[in-house]
Write an enzyme that holds these catalytic residues in place. Structure first.
Site: not given
Ligand SMILES: Cc1cc2nc3c(=O)[nH]c(=O)nc-3n(C[C@H](O)[C@H](O)[C@H](O)COP(=O)(O)OP(=O)(O)OC[C@H]3O[C@@H](n4cnc5c(N)ncnc54)[C@H](O)[C@@H]3O)c2cc1C
Length: 336
Positions: A161, A236, A332
């Site tokens: 992570r 998580s 996380e």
């Molecule tokens: C129901 C659920 C289940 C999940 N299961 C998992 C799992 O099994 N495994 C796992 O690893 N994660 C899981 N996650 C967490 C999440 O889905 C991941 O971390 C995902 O990659 C976040 O993507 P996002 O586009 O929503 O990022 P965001 O929440 O929009 O951003 C996350 C971070 O990255 C930064 N960011 C976003 N885009 C960029 C970019 N293009 N360039 C630079 N910085 C950027 C943001 O500023 C922020 O700090 C889960 C979440 C939920 C709600």
């Protein structure tokens, strides 16, 4: 450009805070223009799917909502295909696209929320697979020079992570595209982790394809994890702590049955969800902020919890687990 724009529909916790300025980014060219016009006047905040963040206050920044689209095969040989996705593609749609081309490697990562551009930030992982296993490279805009730079797998310094973008380079780059190196048939399947094999048995599948593995993962996730469309959450909330084997030996004498996964010669990983559950907090609720009733690793917003109420709950969970097991679990989720 929008001003004082509500972010309630842009974060999976459903927290109602406002962005000082908000702009939807659909091309890298537009992104550069917006950044040039901003000219360092406002701090920047990058928002993709909002599924890995807890917003605790209004975002006094220029919010860049990454919405760039496009998927392209850039190279191919007898065994592999190199496929590039623009940062704003929805992660699960991208996984389905690769499966439809019969390309293997991402099937265990089905149904993870968020966008492809954020997938390297925390090296997303599930069911024994992480993106670092198939990640080839990414392009990212350097916020100082406004030049696009390429990062290899090694450059990203992936860990559990973790990546360089959560550490040394935090806030310094915006990822604009990601390229994966995916395997043509015959595929290598990873079915030993979690309940994948059991789910395939239930589905009466003896010789699974990558699509079958994806379907099994989807079924397991749907049965275990709350859907953010129905109940606000960020998956998580805490990382699974990595502890020394010595500490694990001490813990198991007092807590027989405590699960663990080997990490290396000297360390093991312990499921944070188990620690929270066995601290008596599964289903705990204060106001609209709670620990999920089925999966203790997930904190939920039952309706109108504020970011502050959720952070207070997170601290309470950390403290309770620490008092019971002597382990400080860490978030996380990005807390903003
Ligand atoms: C129901 C659920 C289940 C999940 N299961 C998992 C799992 O099994 N495994 C796992 O690893 N994660 C899981 N996650 C967490 C999440 O889905 C991941 O971390 C995902 O990659 C976040 O993507 P996002 O586009 O929503 O990022 P965001 O929440 O929009 O951003 C996350 C971070 O990255 C930064 N960011 C976003 N885009 C960029 C970019 N293009 N360039 C630079 N910085 C950027 C943001 O500023 C922020 O700090 C889960 C979440 C939920 C709600």
């Amino acid at each position: 450009m929008q001003f004082h724009h509500s972010l309630k529909n842009y974060n999976t916790f459903g927290i109602d805070v406002k962005a000082r300025q908000f702009v939807d980014i659909t091309t890298t060219k537009q992104l550069k223009e917006v950044l040039r016009e901003n000219n360092d006047k406002l701090p920047l905040f990058v928002l993709s799917g909002g599924s890995n963040m807890l917003l605790t206050k209004d975002v006094d920044a220029l919010v860049l909502h990454i919405n760039t689209k496009g998927i392209e095969v850039i190279k191919e040989d007898d065994e592999f295909v190199w496929i590039e996705t623009q940062a704003g593609e929805i992660w699960h749609d991208f996984v389905l696209h690769t499966l439809a081309q019969n390309l293997g490697g991402l099937e265990n990562l089905s149904l993870i929320p968020g966008k492809t551009g954020s997938s390297p930030i925390q090296n997303i992982g599930a069911y024994g697979v992480e993106i670092k296993d198939t990640f080839h490279s990414l392009e990212a805009l350097n916020l100082e020079t406004l030049e696009v730079e390429t990062f290899s797998n090694a450059d990203c310094k992936f860990g559990y992570r973790e990546s360089v973008f959560k550490n040394d380079l935090k806030g310094k780059y915006i990822i604009t595209s990601v390229t994966f190196k995916l395997k043509k048939a015959p595929h290598i399947l990873h079915t030993s982790y979690g309940a994948i094999q059991q789910e395939l048995n239930t589905m009466n599948i003896e010789n699974p394809t990558i699509k079958d593995v994806s379907n099994a993962v989807i079924a397991i996730r749907q049965s275990k994890l709350p859907d953010p469309k129905e109940i606000g959450n960020s998956g998580s909330f805490f990382k699974n702590p990595i502890i020394s084997k010595e500490l694990y030996q001490q813990l198991i004498t007092k807590n027989p049955g405590i699960p663990h996964y080997p990490v290396n010669e000297t360390e093991v990983k312990v499921p944070a969800g188990w620690l929270i559950e066995h601290s008596g907090l599964k289903g705990f609720r204060k106001g609209d902020a709670g620990v999920h009733t089925k999966q203790a690793l997930v904190l939920v917003n039952y309706g109108n919890a504020s970011g502050q109420e959720l952070i207070d709950l997170a601290h309470f969970v950390q403290q309770t687990v620490f008092e019971k097991f002597g382990i400080m679990i860490t978030p996380e989720v990005n807390i903003i």
